[in-house]
Each structure stands twice: as C-alpha cells, then as structure tokens.
Motif scaffolding. Structure first.
Motif, mmCIF file in Angstrom:
data_model
loop_
_atom_site.group_PDB
_atom_site.id
_atom_site.type_symbol
_atom_site.label_atom_id
_atom_site.label_comp_id
_atom_site.label_asym_id
_atom_site.label_seq_id
_atom_site.Cartn_x
_atom_site.Cartn_y
_atom_site.Cartn_z
ATOM 1 N N LEU A 38 16.032 9.676 22.609
ATOM 2 C CA LEU A 38 15.872 10.416 23.077
ATOM 3 C C LEU A 38 14.760 11.005 24.344
ATOM 4 N N ILE A 39 15.222 11.679 25.038
ATOM 5 C CA ILE A 39 14.594 11.370 26.326
ATOM 6 C C ILE A 39 14.994 12.829 26.896
ATOM 7 N N THR A 40 12.722 13.017 27.089
ATOM 8 C CA THR A 40 12.540 13.897 28.197
ATOM 9 C C THR A 40 11.690 14.235 29.295
ATOM 10 N N GLU A 41 12.370 15.333 29.863
ATOM 11 C CA GLU A 41 11.546 15.260 31.446
ATOM 12 C C GLU A 41 10.779 15.588 31.546
ATOM 13 N N ARG A 42 10.377 15.801 32.555
ATOM 14 C CA ARG A 42 8.752 16.292 33.200
ATOM 15 C C ARG A 42 8.801 17.850 33.286
ATOM 16 N N GLU A 43 7.701 17.808 32.228
ATOM 17 C CA GLU A 43 7.452 19.695 31.732
ATOM 18 C C GLU A 43 8.115 20.251 30.809
ATOM 19 N N THR A 44 9.243 19.176 29.878
ATOM 20 C CA THR A 44 9.345 19.535 29.073
ATOM 21 C C THR A 44 9.033 18.996 27.534
ATOM 22 N N TYR A 45 9.849 20.144 26.574
ATOM 23 C CA TYR A 45 8.842 19.442 25.154
ATOM 24 C C TYR A 45 9.806 20.016 24.202
ATOM 25 N N THR A 46 9.766 19.234 22.797
ATOM 26 C CA THR A 46 11.433 19.206 22.100
ATOM 27 C C THR A 46 10.712 18.986 20.194
ATOM 28 N N ARG A 47 11.127 19.648 19.736
ATOM 29 C CA ARG A 47 11.173 19.488 18.605
ATOM 30 C C ARG A 47 12.438 19.754 17.772
ATOM 31 N N VAL A 48 12.381 18.412 17.402
ATOM 32 C CA VAL A 48 14.004 18.530 16.037
ATOM 33 C C VAL A 48 13.208 17.736 14.726
ATOM 34 N N LYS A 49 14.304 18.293 13.940
ATOM 35 C CA LYS A 49 14.249 18.540 12.347
ATOM 36 C C LYS A 49 15.151 17.412 12.501
ATOM 37 N N PHE A 50 14.955 16.013 11.111
ATOM 38 C CA PHE A 50 15.588 15.844 10.442
ATOM 39 C C PHE A 50 16.480 15.931 8.864
ATOM 40 N N LEU A 51 17.480 15.470 8.578
ATOM 41 C CA LEU A 51 18.211 15.465 6.961
ATOM 42 C C LEU A 51 16.919 16.252 6.064
ATOM 43 N N ASP A 52 15.708 15.489 5.607
ATOM 44 C CA ASP A 52 14.592 15.085 5.064
ATOM 45 C C ASP A 52 14.118 16.401 5.283
ATOM 46 N N ASN A 53 13.671 17.441 6.228
ATOM 47 C CA ASN A 53 12.982 17.777 6.576
ATOM 48 C C ASN A 53 11.252 17.678 7.589
ATOM 49 N N ALA A 54 11.122 15.869 7.805
ATOM 50 C CA ALA A 54 10.731 15.471 8.772
ATOM 51 C C ALA A 54 10.762 16.448 10.054
ATOM 52 N N GLU A 55 9.978 16.739 10.748
ATOM 53 C CA GLU A 55 9.404 16.635 12.332
ATOM 54 C C GLU A 55 9.037 16.293 13.039
ATOM 55 N N ILE A 56 9.538 16.030 14.172
ATOM 56 C CA ILE A 56 9.058 15.386 15.103
ATOM 57 C C ILE A 56 8.910 16.042 16.225
ATOM 58 N N VAL A 57 8.356 15.905 16.996
ATOM 59 C CA VAL A 57 7.660 16.633 18.796
ATOM 60 C C VAL A 57 7.323 16.051 19.629
ATOM 61 N N LEU A 58 8.073 15.873 20.637
ATOM 62 C CA LEU A 58 7.825 15.151 21.609
ATOM 63 C C LEU A 58 7.195 16.149 23.040
ATOM 64 N N GLU A 69 9.850 8.896 25.321
ATOM 65 C CA GLU A 69 11.244 8.344 24.981
ATOM 66 C C GLU A 69 11.116 7.844 23.747
ATOM 67 N N VAL A 70 11.972 8.903 22.527
ATOM 68 C CA VAL A 70 11.942 8.042 21.462
ATOM 69 C C VAL A 70 13.304 7.282 21.031
ATOM 70 N N ASP A 71 13.657 6.308 20.009
ATOM 71 C CA ASP A 71 14.306 5.805 19.553
ATOM 72 C C ASP A 71 14.460 6.299 18.479
ATOM 73 N N VAL A 72 15.708 6.519 17.794
ATOM 74 C CA VAL A 72 16.077 7.197 16.323
ATOM 75 C C VAL A 72 16.945 6.212 15.711
ATOM 76 N N LYS A 73 16.310 4.493 15.966
ATOM 77 C CA LYS A 73 16.857 3.465 15.301
ATOM 78 C C LYS A 73 17.405 3.747 13.969
ATOM 79 N N LYS A 74 17.076 3.885 12.968
ATOM 80 C CA LYS A 74 18.093 4.153 11.409
ATOM 81 C C LYS A 74 17.053 5.623 10.569
ATOM 82 N N TYR A 75 17.905 6.014 10.181
ATOM 83 C CA TYR A 75 17.619 7.119 9.596
ATOM 84 C C TYR A 75 18.108 7.523 8.260
ATOM 85 N N VAL A 76 18.527 6.858 6.995
ATOM 86 C CA VAL A 76 18.587 6.810 5.805
ATOM 87 C C VAL A 76 18.199 7.628 4.626
ATOM 88 N N TYR A 77 18.377 8.825 4.163
ATOM 89 C CA TYR A 77 18.041 9.559 3.171
ATOM 90 C C TYR A 77 18.997 9.783 2.591
#
Length: 254
Positions: free
Chosen positions: A73-93, A98-106
């Motif tokens: 996931l790549i955010t551009e200038r002035e971009t904020y984003t929030r992502v919710k995952f399968l297990d209800n975890a969340e990240i805000v960028l 630049e964030v790499d979701v390498k593996k997500y097994v729930y």
C-alpha cells in the motif's frame, strides 16, 4: 512466388504464436490475482492510495476497496488512509508511506495457524492489533528497516525517517532524526534487531537509529509521536472529507 508465400505464412504464424503467448500471460496474471486472498478493506481515505499487487500490477484504491495478501500500500502526498483487516485489526497510514502486507492468516477455528507479517518500508503508521494479536501475540510482527516490532495486545505508532521527515512535529521543533521512532498508546511492543531487544510499555517512546544498533527508550519530552488527524484516526470520516497538510500536527490518537 512460393518463397514469398512461405515467408508470409511464417510471419503470420509468428504473430499468432506471440498473440497466444500474450493471451496466456494475461489469463495467468488475472488468475493469479483472482486467487489472491482478500485480507482487508479500505475504510477511510483522503487522497491517492495505490496497491502494488504481488504480481507487480498496480491499482488505485477507494473506500471499500479490497486489500489482498501480498499487496504493498502506497500513500501519496497529503494522503491518509485507514484499513481494517479480517480479525478487526486496523492500521492508519500517513502521507508518503509504503506498507507491505506480506502475510495475513487468520484462522478463526485454529489459532495455531494465525500468522501476520506487515512491513513498514517508509513513512509512518498507527496500528491497533485485532483478534490474532490478542490471542496469539507471537503470531504478529511488523518489520521495519531497522528493527522488528513484536506486539503485546497493542496500539502503537511507528515512523521511519530517512531524510524525509522534515516538517513533522517534534518536542524540540527540529526534524526527527533518521531511523525508527515508536510510541505506545496501550499494551506493549518489543523492538528487536541484531543490536538487542527492548520492551516498550504504554506511554513510552523508543528510537532505533540503525539495524545493528540497539533500541533505546526515549524520555516522553523528547519522544516523536506518530500523529494522525482525528477525522481519519476515528470513525468520523467515511472517506469524503478532505484532510490536508494543515492537520499534520493533530494530537496523537489514544
């Protein structure tokens, strides 16, 4: 005349072969992406967010777009984003991250199969761990260029600077030093690299200057908080509100 016909036939055959190969590659790429596992969804977005898929293709994302395992996931200038995952975890960028979701097994029925690996390549994020982190904290790791972040049922911030953090708020008004900065809002994290391993609890700040240098605890009055605008760090924004650079100094999310 026969020679001309033979050459024309050979050229046509080559074109058909190349067309067939291109079609086969396209179908294979589409099938690979179709088989990629959906592990999350964009819930908030202000600005331009791009996903670089595991096969190298790229897509612009929007609110409700799916996040696939293997996406960067790549955010551009002035971009904020929030992502919710399968297990209800969340990240805000943060912007320019630049964030790499390498593996997500729930695996809801088999916690022993859980495995989450996320890489912070550049920029900053705030993360709240979900069910995987609560029931099996050893199954969740955040990799960064200077240290691995292990979690203990956690809400934390991480910011990696490499001559690109100018303008971010700091206690002394100076740009953050190059390296990894962390802060813990709740729970605890463990920073580990070849230089050592240190546990940081709620309210603490940490810093890791380099991959072979041990993490250090930073006094709160010298720590670098990873800040996010409240409109996207909370549930107030559904993606339609513009968030600009003027709000970079919004208070830290607790």
């Amino acid at each position: 005349m026969k020679s001309l016909k033979a050459n024309l036939f050979a050229a046509a055959s080559r074109r058909l072969v190349l067309l067939g190969l291109a079609l086969a590659m396209s179908v294979a790429a589409g099938a690979a992406q179709a088989q990629s596992k959906v592990v999350g969804q964009v819930t908030h977005l202000s600005g331009v967010l791009t996903a670089r898929h595991a096969d190298g293709t790229r897509n612009l994302l929007a609110v409700k777009s799916a996040i696939l395992e293997g996406d960067t996931l790549i955010t551009e200038r002035e971009t904020y984003t929030r992502v919710k995952f399968l297990d209800n975890a969340e990240i805000v960028l943060r912007p320019a991250s630049e964030v790499d979701v390498k593996k997500y097994v729930y695996d809801e029925q088999k916690p022993a199969n859980d495995s989450v690996a996320i890489g912070l390549v550049k920029g900053g994020l705030r993360a709240v761990t979900g069910l995987v982190g609560k029931r099996n904290h050893d199954a969740v790791n955040f990799d960064t260029p200077t240290a691995t972040i292990g979690i203990r049922g956690t809400h934390f911030g991480a910011l990696f600077c490499q001559n690109d953090c100018g303008g971010l708020p700091t206690p002394n008004g100076q740009p953050p030093a190059n390296g990894l900065h962390v802060d813990v809002a709740s729970g605890a994290i463990v920073l580990s690299n070849p230089g050592g391993s240190v546990v940081f609890s709620a309210g603490q700040f940490g810093y890791v200057p380099g991959f072979n240098q041990a993490p250090v605890v930073v006094p709160p009055n010298q720590g670098v908080p990873v800040t996010m605008p409240p409109a996207i760090a909370n549930n107030a924004n559904n993606g339609g509100q513009k968030i600009g650079a003027a709000k970079l100094d919004a208070c830290i999310t607790q």
